[in-house]
Design an enzyme around this catalytic site. Structure first.
Site, PDB file in Angstrom:
ATOM      1  CG  ASP A  24       0.596  -3.570  -8.955  1.00  9.57           C
ATOM      2  OD1 ASP A  24       0.814  -2.869  -9.970  1.00  9.57           O
ATOM      3  OD2 ASP A  24      -0.119  -3.172  -8.010  1.00  9.57           O
ATOM      4  CG  ASP A  29       0.114  -2.354 -13.126  1.00 15.57           C
ATOM      5  OD1 ASP A  29       1.177  -2.045 -12.594  1.00 15.57           O
ATOM      6  OD2 ASP A  29      -0.993  -2.207 -12.581  1.00 15.57           O
ATOM      7  CG  ASN A  53      -3.324  -3.041  -8.963  1.00 13.43           C
ATOM      8  OD1 ASN A  53      -3.771  -2.159  -8.235  1.00 13.43           O
ATOM      9  ND2 ASN A  53      -2.620  -2.787 -10.051  1.00 13.43           N
ATOM     10  CB  THR A 139       3.504   0.703 -12.854  1.00 13.03           C
ATOM     11  OG1 THR A 139       3.649  -0.660 -13.267  1.00 13.03           O
ATOM     12  CG2 THR A 139       4.150   1.619 -13.853  1.00 13.03           C
ATOM     13  CG  PHE A 183      -3.318   0.874  -4.497  1.00 12.58           C
ATOM     14  CD1 PHE A 183      -4.164   0.246  -3.600  1.00 12.58           C
ATOM     15  CD2 PHE A 183      -2.456   0.078  -5.233  1.00 12.58           C
ATOM     16  CE1 PHE A 183      -4.155  -1.133  -3.428  1.00 12.58           C
ATOM     17  CE2 PHE A 183      -2.441  -1.305  -5.087  1.00 12.58           C
ATOM     18  CZ  PHE A 183      -3.291  -1.909  -4.177  1.00 12.58           C
ATOM     19  CG  ASN A 184       1.316   1.791  -6.889  1.00 12.21           C
ATOM     20  OD1 ASN A 184       0.654   0.755  -6.779  1.00 12.21           O
ATOM     21  ND2 ASN A 184       1.550   2.367  -8.060  1.00 12.21           N
ATOM     22  CG  HIS A 253      -3.708   5.599 -11.787  1.00  8.79           C
ATOM     23  ND1 HIS A 253      -4.001   6.836 -11.263  1.00  8.79           N
ATOM     24  CD2 HIS A 253      -4.816   4.836 -11.568  1.00  8.79           C
ATOM     25  CE1 HIS A 253      -5.212   6.822 -10.736  1.00  8.79           C
ATOM     26  NE2 HIS A 253      -5.735   5.625 -10.921  1.00  8.79           N
ATOM     27  CG  ASP A 254       0.294   1.549 -13.271  1.00  7.21           C
ATOM     28  OD1 ASP A 254       0.479   2.387 -12.367  1.00  7.21           O
ATOM     29  OD2 ASP A 254      -0.145   0.403 -13.051  1.00  7.21           O
TER      30      ASP A 254
HETATM   31  C1  BDR Z   1      -1.963   2.750  -8.759  1.00  6.97           C
HETATM   32  O1  BDR Z   1      -2.587   1.747  -7.983  1.00  6.97           O
HETATM   33  C2  BDR Z   1      -3.020   0.690  -8.796  1.00  6.97           C
HETATM   34  O2  BDR Z   1      -4.368   0.420  -8.571  1.00  6.97           O
HETATM   35  C3  BDR Z   1      -2.755   1.076 -10.219  1.00  6.97           C
HETATM   36  O3  BDR Z   1      -2.294  -0.040 -10.960  1.00  6.97           O
HETATM   37  C4  BDR Z   1      -1.707   2.141 -10.114  1.00  6.97           C
HETATM   38  O4  BDR Z   1      -0.416   1.590 -10.137  1.00  6.97           O
HETATM   39  C5  BDR Z   1      -2.853   3.981  -8.771  1.00  6.97           C
HETATM   40  O5  BDR Z   1      -3.029   4.472  -7.475  1.00  6.97           O
HETATM   41 CA    CA Z   2       0.009  -0.731 -10.829  1.00  5.96          CA
END
Ligand code: BDR
Ligand code: CA
Length: 316
Positions: A24, A29, A53, A139, A183-184, A253-254
């Protein structure tokens, strides 16, 4: 740092790994996509997009923008525009910029998304490859992946591993949306639960490792990336510039999910079973049971020095 899982880390990483990236984009990403597209050991068969996102439409446009800016041509397929059950999507443009790419203002791509939807493409792609020939790196919210688990479980069994960015595995680590949730998993907890409890081999990078401050991109790290002097490094800097100057440091993160495939030896992992809380009170919270027979390898620690080396080298 020695990898704790002999099954994963003694396994020779094949010279050539075929992957589908489900994402996303999103600043982090986008960096993961750049790294994957240019890694000589990876063959990116397809990119599938999902609402997260940013909206599905924007995430798709962003994947295509990155593709164009890096001179690559991997097909991009649109997936789910909403979480499972048609619930209202959650976005994070406040973090990733209104364009989702750090307000980097990249030109729109000429390449169009494929006409086939992500779900149909994934089913066809898995059928036409050998068992365990294809892995996935996911991701974004796990909506697309969960749809596959629900409708085509026998095809999911033909995938090798699924490398996920999502969740928090240590209850002492705080979420980044709510006290409990990452978040994801927060965006689509029902999907995350289907995937995590589905019994398939998953390697998961949660906030436990992805928020390690020693791995975050700050001004110094941005200068190190910039000194790599390549098209990809320039592009990564362009995307990261605003978020880094706004927040002083930015977590990639990703990239951890991708690196858990490419460089498992830099992680300490723990085997466990995971359910995802879908209750109103704690949506997206991981319920973790350590177990030698669990299907999930959760990354708990990372060697930050080697993480950064791989990051700069990968963008060079
Ligand atoms: C995840 O949430 C998104 O904001 C980032 O792309 C990552 O995949 C981190 O919590
Ligand atoms: Ca992401």
């Amino acid at each position: 740092m020695a990898c704790q899982d002999s099954d994963l880390c003694n396994r020779q990483i094949p010279d050539h790994v075929k992957v589908v990236l489900d994402m996303d984009p999103g600043v982090d990403d986008a960096v993961a996509l750049l790294l994957a597209l240019h890694n000589p050991h990876l063959e990116v068969l397809a990119v599938t997009t999902v609402s997260g996102n940013v909206s599905l439409r924007k995430a798709t446009a962003n994947a295509l923008k990155i593709m164009q800016a890096s001179g690559k041509h991997v097909p991009v397929y649109m997936g789910a525009s909403r979480p499972l059950g048609g619930r209202r999507p959650v976005h994070a443009e406040g973090i990733h910029g209104s364009d989702g790419l750090g307000n980097s203002n990249l030109p729109a791509a000429r390449q169009r998304p494929e006409k086939t939807g992500a779900f149909k493409m994934l089913a066809d792609l898995i059928k036409t490859h050998r068992r365990k020939e294809v892995s996935m790196v996911a991701t974004g919210p796990l909506t697309n992946v969960a749809m596959l688990f629900k409708s085509e479980p026998s095809l999911v069994a033909r995938l090798d591993r699924i490398f996920v960015m999502g969740g928090v595995y240590d209850p002492s680590v705080e979420g980044n949306v709510t006290r409990y949730a990452e978040f994801n998993f927060y965006c689509d907890p029902e999907a995350a639960d289907i995937v995590m409890k589905g019994g398939r081999a998953i390697v998961s990078s949660g906030l436990d490792v992805t928020c390690d401050p020693a791995c975050a991109v700050d001004a110094e790290m941005l200068a190190a990336i910039s000194s790599a002097k390549s098209k990809s490094a320039d592009l990564a800097c362009r995307i990261l510039q605003h978020p880094v100057s706004r927040y002083s440091q930015f977590n990639l993160h990703d990239v951890f999910a991708l690196f858990s495939l490419l460089y498992p030896e830099i992680f300490k992992m723990e085997r466990c079973s995971v359910r995802v809380d879908c209750s109103k009170k704690a949506r997206g919270r991981c319920i973790v049971t350590p177990s030698d027979r669990g299907n999930v390898l959760a990354c708990k620690k990372v060697d930050s020095v080697r993480f950064k080396e791989h990051l700069v080298d990968g963008l060079r």
